[in-house]
Design a protein around this motif. Structure first.
Motif, PDB file in Angstrom:
ATOM      1  N   TYR A  82       0.919  -1.089  -0.023  1.00 47.26           N
ATOM      2  CA  TYR A  82      -0.051  -0.092  -0.019  1.00 47.26           C
ATOM      3  C   TYR A  82       0.944   1.228   0.049  1.00 47.26           C
ATOM      4  N   VAL A  83       0.407   2.085  -0.737  1.00 48.20           N
ATOM      5  CA  VAL A  83       0.892   3.408  -0.582  1.00 48.20           C
ATOM      6  C   VAL A  83      -0.116   4.654  -0.691  1.00 48.20           C
ATOM      7  N   ASP A  84       0.484   5.890  -0.484  1.00 41.70           N
ATOM      8  CA  ASP A  84      -0.649   7.007  -0.677  1.00 41.70           C
ATOM      9  C   ASP A  84      -0.715   7.213  -2.185  1.00 41.70           C
ATOM     10  N   LEU A  85      -2.028   7.869  -2.308  1.00 39.80           N
ATOM     11  CA  LEU A  85      -2.338   7.863  -3.622  1.00 39.80           C
ATOM     12  C   LEU A  85      -1.665   8.567  -4.652  1.00 39.80           C
ATOM     13  N   PRO A  86      -0.887   9.807  -4.288  1.00 40.48           N
ATOM     14  CA  PRO A  86      -0.156  10.392  -5.081  1.00 40.48           C
ATOM     15  C   PRO A  86       1.197   9.588  -5.490  1.00 40.48           C
ATOM     16  N   ASP A  87       1.667   8.749  -4.462  1.00 41.51           N
ATOM     17  CA  ASP A  87       2.880   7.818  -5.015  1.00 41.51           C
ATOM     18  C   ASP A  87       2.423   6.603  -5.971  1.00 41.51           C
ATOM     19  N   LEU A  88       0.950   6.364  -5.720  1.00 37.00           N
ATOM     20  CA  LEU A  88       0.644   5.275  -6.765  1.00 37.00           C
ATOM     21  C   LEU A  88       0.586   5.692  -8.198  1.00 37.00           C
ATOM     22  N   LEU A  89      -0.185   7.003  -8.169  1.00 43.23           N
ATOM     23  CA  LEU A  89      -0.152   7.626  -9.488  1.00 43.23           C
ATOM     24  C   LEU A  89       1.111   7.848 -10.036  1.00 43.23           C
ATOM     25  N   ALA A  90       2.221   8.262  -9.540  1.00 46.54           N
ATOM     26  CA  ALA A  90       3.324   8.620  -9.822  1.00 46.54           C
ATOM     27  C   ALA A  90       4.312   7.332 -10.255  1.00 46.54           C
ATOM     28  N   GLN A  91       4.135   6.241  -9.678  1.00 47.34           N
ATOM     29  CA  GLN A  91       4.892   5.159 -10.184  1.00 47.34           C
ATOM     30  C   GLN A  91       4.074   4.206 -10.821  1.00 47.34           C
ATOM     31  N   SER A  92       2.914   4.089 -10.944  1.00 54.19           N
ATOM     32  CA  SER A  92       2.084   3.128 -11.754  1.00 54.19           C
ATOM     33  C   SER A  92       2.074   3.311 -13.295  1.00 54.19           C
ATOM     34  N   ASP A  93       2.553   2.139 -14.130  1.00 56.91           N
ATOM     35  CA  ASP A  93       2.410   2.144 -15.421  1.00 56.91           C
ATOM     36  C   ASP A  93       1.073   1.738 -16.113  1.00 56.91           C
TER      37      ASP A  93
ATOM     38  N   CYS B  65     -13.344   1.294  -7.153  1.00 57.83           N
ATOM     39  CA  CYS B  65     -13.830   1.930  -5.642  1.00 57.83           C
ATOM     40  C   CYS B  65     -15.154   2.419  -6.018  1.00 57.83           C
ATOM     41  N   PRO B  66     -16.044   2.529  -4.872  1.00 55.66           N
ATOM     42  CA  PRO B  66     -17.486   2.968  -5.226  1.00 55.66           C
ATOM     43  C   PRO B  66     -17.493   4.433  -5.327  1.00 55.66           C
ATOM     44  N   LEU B  67     -18.485   5.205  -5.645  1.00 52.40           N
ATOM     45  CA  LEU B  67     -18.576   6.500  -5.941  1.00 52.40           C
ATOM     46  C   LEU B  67     -19.104   6.969  -4.737  1.00 52.40           C
ATOM     47  N   THR B  68     -18.357   8.053  -4.024  1.00 49.90           N
ATOM     48  CA  THR B  68     -18.573   8.620  -3.080  1.00 49.90           C
ATOM     49  C   THR B  68     -18.710  10.142  -3.319  1.00 49.90           C
ATOM     50  N   PRO B  69     -19.204  11.148  -2.343  1.00 52.03           N
ATOM     51  CA  PRO B  69     -18.967  12.572  -2.469  1.00 52.03           C
ATOM     52  C   PRO B  69     -17.458  12.940  -2.300  1.00 52.03           C
ATOM     53  N   GLU B  70     -16.844  12.145  -1.642  1.00 51.65           N
ATOM     54  CA  GLU B  70     -15.496  12.541  -1.334  1.00 51.65           C
ATOM     55  C   GLU B  70     -14.562  12.250  -2.627  1.00 51.65           C
TER      56      GLU B  70
ATOM     57  N   HIS C  13     -15.606  11.843  -5.990  1.00 50.37           N
ATOM     58  CA  HIS C  13     -16.124  12.506  -7.140  1.00 50.37           C
ATOM     59  C   HIS C  13     -15.125  13.138  -8.062  1.00 50.37           C
ATOM     60  N   HIS C  14     -14.995  12.775  -9.252  1.00 53.04           N
ATOM     61  CA  HIS C  14     -13.650  13.195 -10.094  1.00 53.04           C
ATOM     62  C   HIS C  14     -12.248  13.050  -9.205  1.00 53.04           C
ATOM     63  N   LEU C  15     -12.169  11.896  -8.732  1.00 52.16           N
ATOM     64  CA  LEU C  15     -11.083  11.578  -8.031  1.00 52.16           C
ATOM     65  C   LEU C  15      -9.729  11.579  -9.182  1.00 52.16           C
ATOM     66  N   ILE C  16     -10.017  11.297 -10.404  1.00 49.94           N
ATOM     67  CA  ILE C  16      -9.032  11.298 -11.364  1.00 49.94           C
ATOM     68  C   ILE C  16      -9.450  12.887 -12.340  1.00 49.94           C
ATOM     69  N   ASN C  17      -8.583  13.767 -11.983  1.00 48.78           N
ATOM     70  CA  ASN C  17      -8.976  15.196 -12.507  1.00 48.78           C
ATOM     71  C   ASN C  17      -7.555  15.758 -13.011  1.00 48.78           C
TER      72      ASN C  17
ATOM     73  N   ARG D 102     -17.309   3.514 -11.490  1.00 50.89           N
ATOM     74  CA  ARG D 102     -18.439   4.470 -11.679  1.00 50.89           C
ATOM     75  C   ARG D 102     -17.652   5.471 -12.381  1.00 50.89           C
ATOM     76  N   GLY D 103     -18.486   6.004 -13.478  1.00 48.66           N
ATOM     77  CA  GLY D 103     -18.210   7.043 -14.602  1.00 48.66           C
ATOM     78  C   GLY D 103     -17.754   8.254 -13.996  1.00 48.66           C
ATOM     79  N   LYS D 104     -18.407   8.754 -12.963  1.00 51.26           N
ATOM     80  CA  LYS D 104     -18.128  10.230 -12.154  1.00 51.26           C
ATOM     81  C   LYS D 104     -16.745  10.066 -11.313  1.00 51.26           C
ATOM     82  N   LEU D 105     -15.941   8.818 -11.318  1.00 52.70           N
ATOM     83  CA  LEU D 105     -14.614   9.057 -10.804  1.00 52.70           C
ATOM     84  C   LEU D 105     -13.873   9.800 -11.512  1.00 52.70           C
ATOM     85  N   ILE D 106     -13.942   9.791 -12.675  1.00 51.22           N
ATOM     86  CA  ILE D 106     -13.132  10.472 -13.879  1.00 51.22           C
ATOM     87  C   ILE D 106     -13.668  11.768 -14.322  1.00 51.22           C
ATOM     88  N   ASP D 107     -13.113  12.751 -14.431  1.00 48.38           N
ATOM     89  CA  ASP D 107     -13.519  14.016 -15.030  1.00 48.38           C
ATOM     90  C   ASP D 107     -13.078  13.994 -16.408  1.00 48.38           C
TER      91      ASP D 107
END
Length: 341
Positions: free
Chosen positions: A191-202, A208-213, A215-219, A237-242
């Motif tokens: 497990y890593v923090d989200l910024p580390d996952l984003l920076a290191q992943s190919d 994950c489920p869609l929650t108000p928190e 929404h547009h996790l990928i922006n 869920r579609g609204k995870l991505i802007d």
């Protein structure tokens, strides 16, 4: 019990009828092809229960119209419930149930399929060979072995997806506020923090489920943290991505591949045959125009095993409600924590 079933397709009727028959046919299922929304809620007048799907509109106006018609149970034949106004449902003393779990392999395997489709350009290869074009130019892919895969959300589906990618020999990074021992038990998974996952992943796959928190996790901000040429997969869920931010990322080359089974404005598109119409969603049309984008129409769940699980659970919940039994899969409004004085 009379149940108004909305957004139905032939396969819904087949599997719901089979589940109802297996339970002794306790319910009268009346099928409607249309989506549930405020103007169609009148169709459910006199029905104690309605059965709805992911793109039905179970907002405040719809719920009040249903309540006026005598409906007191909303049975979701899906896991997500972001389309339901739970506050209004509680205010109306209307029960809401969902399908907490169904074959998690269906969605996880589809996500892996999207990865292979994009990486090895299978959609292009199929079309070429059908046209007697056997050239390999433009079909170059990469080995999955040794690549880093980021799994955002490590519930049942996320863990199975991680197991599949582990089988390919991938390194695994996970992000989830609630860590899973099954994910941690996988070799070369951490497990890593989200910024580390984003920076290191190919490859990044959302589970994950869609929650108000989230929404547009990928922006625009989170896309900027990703590797150049990253592969992004969404079967949740579609609204995870802007979508507009994703399009900008594709144009800049930051996103090298995009595979989605969900779209943030899919309600007017998916589960319908629009082949003889002009689609008015310009954003979706632009998304479809890119050669490195694959879109499937919310079919990741669509296996025999999953539909059996979904319909059996739905019929069981309706029966429990009718008989006054505890509702194992009830969706309740989250309790507000009192702030100390």
């Amino acid at each position: 019990m009379k149940v108004a079933v909305f957004s139905t397709e032939p396969y819904d009727r087949k599997f719901l009828d089979a589940a109802n028959a297996a339970a002794g046919s306790p319910h009268e299922l009346v099928y409607f092809d249309v989506r549930l929304e405020p103007k169609t809620a009148l169709l459910a007048a006199g029905f104690p229960a309605v059965c709805v799907f992911v793109n039905d509109d179970v907002s405040a106006d719809t719920l009040r119209a249903l309540a006026n018609g005598g409906t007191c149970l909303v049975a979701l034949r899906c896991t997500g419930y972001n389309n339901v106004d739970l506050e209004v449902a509680a205010e109306l003393d209307m029960k809401v149930v969902r399908v907490v779990a169904y074959s998690p392999y269906s969605v996880a395997e589809h996500a892996a399929g999207l990865i292979q489709m994009l990486n090895r350009k299978l959609y292009r290869a199929y079309s070429r060979v059908r046209d007697d074009n056997f050239s390999l130019n433009g079909l170059l892919g990469f080995d999955l072995h040794g690549k880093t895969v980021g799994v955002v959300g490590t519930g049942k589906i996320g863990v199975i997806f991680a197991q599949i990618m582990h089988g390919f020999g991938c390194h695994l990074l996970g992000y989830d506020p609630y860590p899973s021992p099954k994910f941690e038990a996988l070799e070369d998974a951490r497990y890593v923090d989200l910024p580390d996952l984003l920076a290191q992943s190919d490859i990044i796959s959302l589970h994950c489920p869609l929650t108000p928190e989230n929404h547009h996790l990928i922006n625009a901000t989170t896309i900027a943290q990703m590797k150049d040429g990253v592969m992004l997969i969404n079967t949740s869920r579609g609204k995870l991505i802007d979508t507009k931010a994703a399009i900008a990322g594709i144009k800049s080359g930051k996103i090298g591949y995009l595979g989605i089974d969900v779209y943030e404005e899919e309600e007017e598109l998916f589960f319908r045959d629009l082949s003889d119409t002009v689609i008015q969603d310009d954003t979706f049309q632009l998304l479809q125009s890119f050669p490195n984008v694959v879109v499937t129409a919310h079919q990741a769940f669509f296996t025999r095993e999953a539909l059996n699980d979904i319909t059996t659970t739905t019929i069981t919940s309706i029966s429990d409600f009718e008989q006054g039994n505890p509702l194992k899969d009830e969706v309740k409004l989250p309790q507000k924590v009192a702030t100390p004085a």
